[in-house]
Design a protein around this motif. Sequence first.
Motif, PDB file in Angstrom:
ATOM      1  N   ASP A   1      83.779  78.460 115.266  1.00  0.00           N
ATOM      2  CA  ASP A   1      83.815  77.105 115.805  1.00  0.00           C
ATOM      3  C   ASP A   1      85.050  77.028 116.714  1.00  0.00           C
ATOM      4  O   ASP A   1      85.566  78.052 117.136  1.00  0.00           O
ATOM      5  CB  ASP A   1      83.791  76.042 114.702  1.00  0.00           C
ATOM      6  CG  ASP A   1      84.974  76.137 113.765  1.00  0.00           C
ATOM      7  OD1 ASP A   1      85.984  76.794 114.125  1.00  0.00           O
ATOM      8  OD2 ASP A   1      84.916  75.567 112.664  1.00  0.00           O
TER       9      ASP A   1
ATOM     10  N   ILE B   1      80.616  78.131 111.130  1.00  0.00           N
ATOM     11  CA  ILE B   1      79.749  77.790 112.259  1.00  0.00           C
ATOM     12  C   ILE B   1      80.084  76.369 112.704  1.00  0.00           C
ATOM     13  O   ILE B   1      80.571  75.557 111.915  1.00  0.00           O
ATOM     14  CB  ILE B   1      78.236  77.881 111.940  1.00  0.00           C
ATOM     15  CG1 ILE B   1      77.830  76.907 110.847  1.00  0.00           C
ATOM     16  CG2 ILE B   1      77.834  79.292 111.588  1.00  0.00           C
ATOM     17  CD1 ILE B   1      76.320  76.798 110.703  1.00  0.00           C
TER      18      ILE B   1
ATOM     19  N   GLU C   1      74.794  82.212 114.143  1.00  0.00           N
ATOM     20  CA  GLU C   1      75.657  83.356 113.896  1.00  0.00           C
ATOM     21  C   GLU C   1      75.118  84.557 114.665  1.00  0.00           C
ATOM     22  O   GLU C   1      73.908  84.775 114.724  1.00  0.00           O
ATOM     23  CB  GLU C   1      75.693  83.702 112.401  1.00  0.00           C
ATOM     24  CG  GLU C   1      76.241  82.581 111.541  1.00  0.00           C
ATOM     25  CD  GLU C   1      76.751  83.082 110.180  1.00  0.00           C
ATOM     26  OE1 GLU C   1      76.602  84.274 109.875  1.00  0.00           O
ATOM     27  OE2 GLU C   1      77.296  82.258 109.442  1.00  0.00           O
TER      28      GLU C   1
ATOM     29  N   GLY D   1      72.266  78.703 111.992  1.00  0.00           N
ATOM     30  CA  GLY D   1      72.965  78.559 110.711  1.00  0.00           C
ATOM     31  C   GLY D   1      72.081  77.961 109.641  1.00  0.00           C
ATOM     32  O   GLY D   1      72.138  78.369 108.477  1.00  0.00           O
TER      33      GLY D   1
ATOM     34  N   THR E   1      76.270  76.778 116.625  1.00  0.00           N
ATOM     35  CA  THR E   1      75.584  76.421 115.372  1.00  0.00           C
ATOM     36  C   THR E   1      74.831  77.614 114.774  1.00  0.00           C
ATOM     37  O   THR E   1      74.186  77.477 113.744  1.00  0.00           O
ATOM     38  CB  THR E   1      74.586  75.266 115.583  1.00  0.00           C
ATOM     39  OG1 THR E   1      73.521  75.729 116.423  1.00  0.00           O
ATOM     40  CG2 THR E   1      75.240  74.064 116.226  1.00  0.00           C
TER      41      THR E   1
ATOM     42  N   SER F   1      80.594  84.319 113.114  1.00  0.00           N
ATOM     43  CA  SER F   1      80.418  82.884 113.317  1.00  0.00           C
ATOM     44  C   SER F   1      81.731  82.328 113.821  1.00  0.00           C
ATOM     45  O   SER F   1      82.794  82.870 113.528  1.00  0.00           O
ATOM     46  CB  SER F   1      80.017  82.191 112.018  1.00  0.00           C
ATOM     47  OG  SER F   1      81.133  82.100 111.171  1.00  0.00           O
TER      48      SER F   1
ATOM     49  N   THR G   1      80.575  83.956 106.016  1.00  0.00           N
ATOM     50  CA  THR G   1      80.742  83.565 107.423  1.00  0.00           C
ATOM     51  C   THR G   1      80.232  82.156 107.731  1.00  0.00           C
ATOM     52  O   THR G   1      80.669  81.547 108.696  1.00  0.00           O
ATOM     53  CB  THR G   1      79.951  84.530 108.341  1.00  0.00           C
ATOM     54  OG1 THR G   1      78.593  84.579 107.896  1.00  0.00           O
ATOM     55  CG2 THR G   1      80.537  85.933 108.314  1.00  0.00           C
ATOM     56  N   ILE G   2      79.342  81.629 106.907  1.00  0.00           N
ATOM     57  CA  ILE G   2      78.605  80.413 107.277  1.00  0.00           C
ATOM     58  C   ILE G   2      79.518  79.197 107.407  1.00  0.00           C
ATOM     59  O   ILE G   2      79.215  78.251 108.139  1.00  0.00           O
ATOM     60  CB  ILE G   2      77.469  80.135 106.249  1.00  0.00           C
ATOM     61  CG1 ILE G   2      76.454  79.160 106.804  1.00  0.00           C
ATOM     62  CG2 ILE G   2      78.012  79.655 104.926  1.00  0.00           C
ATOM     63  CD1 ILE G   2      75.512  79.761 107.783  1.00  0.00           C
TER      64      ILE G   2
END
Lengths: 365, 365
Positions: free
Chosen positions: B172, B145, B157, B196, B155, B170, B141-142
Amino acid sequence: MKIVCTKSELLKGVNITLRAVPVRTTMTILECILIDATELDIKLTANDMELGIETTIEGDIIEKGKIAIEAKFFADIIRKLPDSEITIETDSNFNASITCEKSVFNIPARDGEDFSYLPYIEKNNMITISQFDLKELIRQTIFSIGDNESNLIMTGELFEVTEDNLKVVSLDRYRVSIRNVKLNNIYNDIKVIVPGKTLNEISKIITGDAESMVDVYFSDNHILFEFDKTIVISRLIEGEFFKINQMLSKDYETKITINKRELLDCIDRATLFVKEGNKKPVIFDIEDGSVKINITSTVGKMNEEIDIEKEGSDIKIGFNPKFVIDALRVIDDETISMTFMNAKSPCTIRDKDNRYIYLILPVNY
Amino acid sequence: MKIVCTKSELLKGVNITLRAVPVRTTMTILECILIDATELDIKLTANDMELGIETTIEGDIIEKGKIAIEAKFFADIIRKLPDSEITIETDSNFNASITCEKSVFNIPARDGEDFSYLPYIEKNNMITISQFDLKELIRQTIFSIGDNESNLIMTGELFEVTEDNLKVVSLDRYRVSIRNVKLNNIYNDIKVIVPGKTLNEISKIITGDAESMVDVYFSDNHILFEFDKTIVISRLIEGEFFKINQMLSKDYETKITINKRELLDCIDRATLFVKEGNKKPVIFDIEDGSVKINITSTVGKMNEEIDIEKEGSDIKIGFNPKFVIDALRVIDDETISMTFMNAKSPCTIRDKDNRYIYLILPVNY
């Protein structure tokens, strides 16, 4: 032009020729790889006018022709294609289509006629050396070439053939590296200066295999390396190399025998105290039985002691730790000898058989 | 203070705590690692005021005390020492001497009293999760972000516990990544936003072992991870996370089933045509039995075709290739389903069990 070859064969050839593609140039044709399928073989060529590489790859020529393709982009495409057969086809407007399985790339290319061929070299004067020996010679000397273009000769290495001995020398303002290797035959005397960049590139292309040989040809202005299905041609550096023999006296006031790994690790630790703009020397304090090694900077200090065997007088001498590390890293011997005259004269690291000689100037402490 | 420990144990602890040492800060004490040997154990702590790490190392305390040492330099020294016992000793002026075999380093350090301890966290609300699951959740998932600090919530989760389900989200401005994992127990409901940066650091510290567990504690303002002999404490991001449920409709006009590896490799090739300042979309042209994928830029074009199974209507839709690649890279399934509403609505990649849902906004083509 239409050719078919495997991805692996094409990629191998592209990766070799890429070494002669300049990173930046105002002549965009130099950024290209020439694919020449006008004769019986498929040849890939790159040429930055100083260094040129030509390699032959396996493949089928369906329709003869040649084309120049922007090298880096072409290499990126080939790298990402599946591991399968690749067809490259060009039309009369120099558009190239690259097909691999169900993937088709269309990219503009350029007329192969615009490409500068490699210079022709007379193959009179030559030596043969194993890929292993050549790669090692370069690794063991290349670190001490000068990076300063104001002295062009320092940016190259001396290659000197005398009977069956090849001597390679590099030097900058602070040190000299000399390696000697025995060749399989007696050859004519040769003395040329080969650009460091050429040697860097050639050592990345050759495998380093002890059984595979490289034929090296010398003309007045060029050196040519031939191996596998590849030739590398480079200009030589004009001029006379530095006279170094007077620096190679075997006299000394102090001689020590020391374990190379212990010394290397110790000086590597000392580099922690060397910061940009605050370069401190590592100081050797040589006495009977041991050398005390220390370095002091604004952020702290390190002291260490290593057992040695010593002949001659005590001496205290300082060095740029990087220069000592560079030499020690390329010496394979477990135990080395270091000789010293005084705290202002270079230290010499040399083996009994003259396979290697490294001179390092001390610094004030 | 005087302590003795092995290099390997000390280096392991230093490497873990280094993760909470800020690269740049105006408060130089934050650049330090605290060595605390005032109690029974040797504890190493770093704390950048957002993220704090404390780890306990094996070793002997000869004389109790504590000291703060500049972290990066200390780590560099430990790394270069021989693999042996290390003694760290400090005097009343906060000078530290680090001794290992015949090597002695003397460096200035700082009073441990200047160091900010980690905040105290009530251990009421918690879950237990395997290191493997936690590391995977973060990896999967990271990448989506937001890096834009103008929207602080992006920024982080979302970590949302409902009974025995942990959902991590997450997002954007262009995509949403959702992962669900089953926990071993039923827990209290939890809903927090974790920075994050904290997740990036924690995923580098945990081993990813499926048998080793992490206890995760939640307070109003902090999250605390406890595992092995280490605790990691981070501030939470305040505020309410985005409402995403309305985006997760299971309706679609088009659904395809496609081999993930083929699609990923194809779009990876398409990225060759995406240059800084000249971002072109990759266009999916979905018909019965196959999707034609193509991209066109000033430097050329690529066409490719991949076999699919299709339900519903044909559709032509464009994407930023990077966003599709990011999602595909973290999906382990060999075959995936993608659903589409129309060329303006996000595409959904989702498995049957809701373990993962990835939404990606299309772009105009």
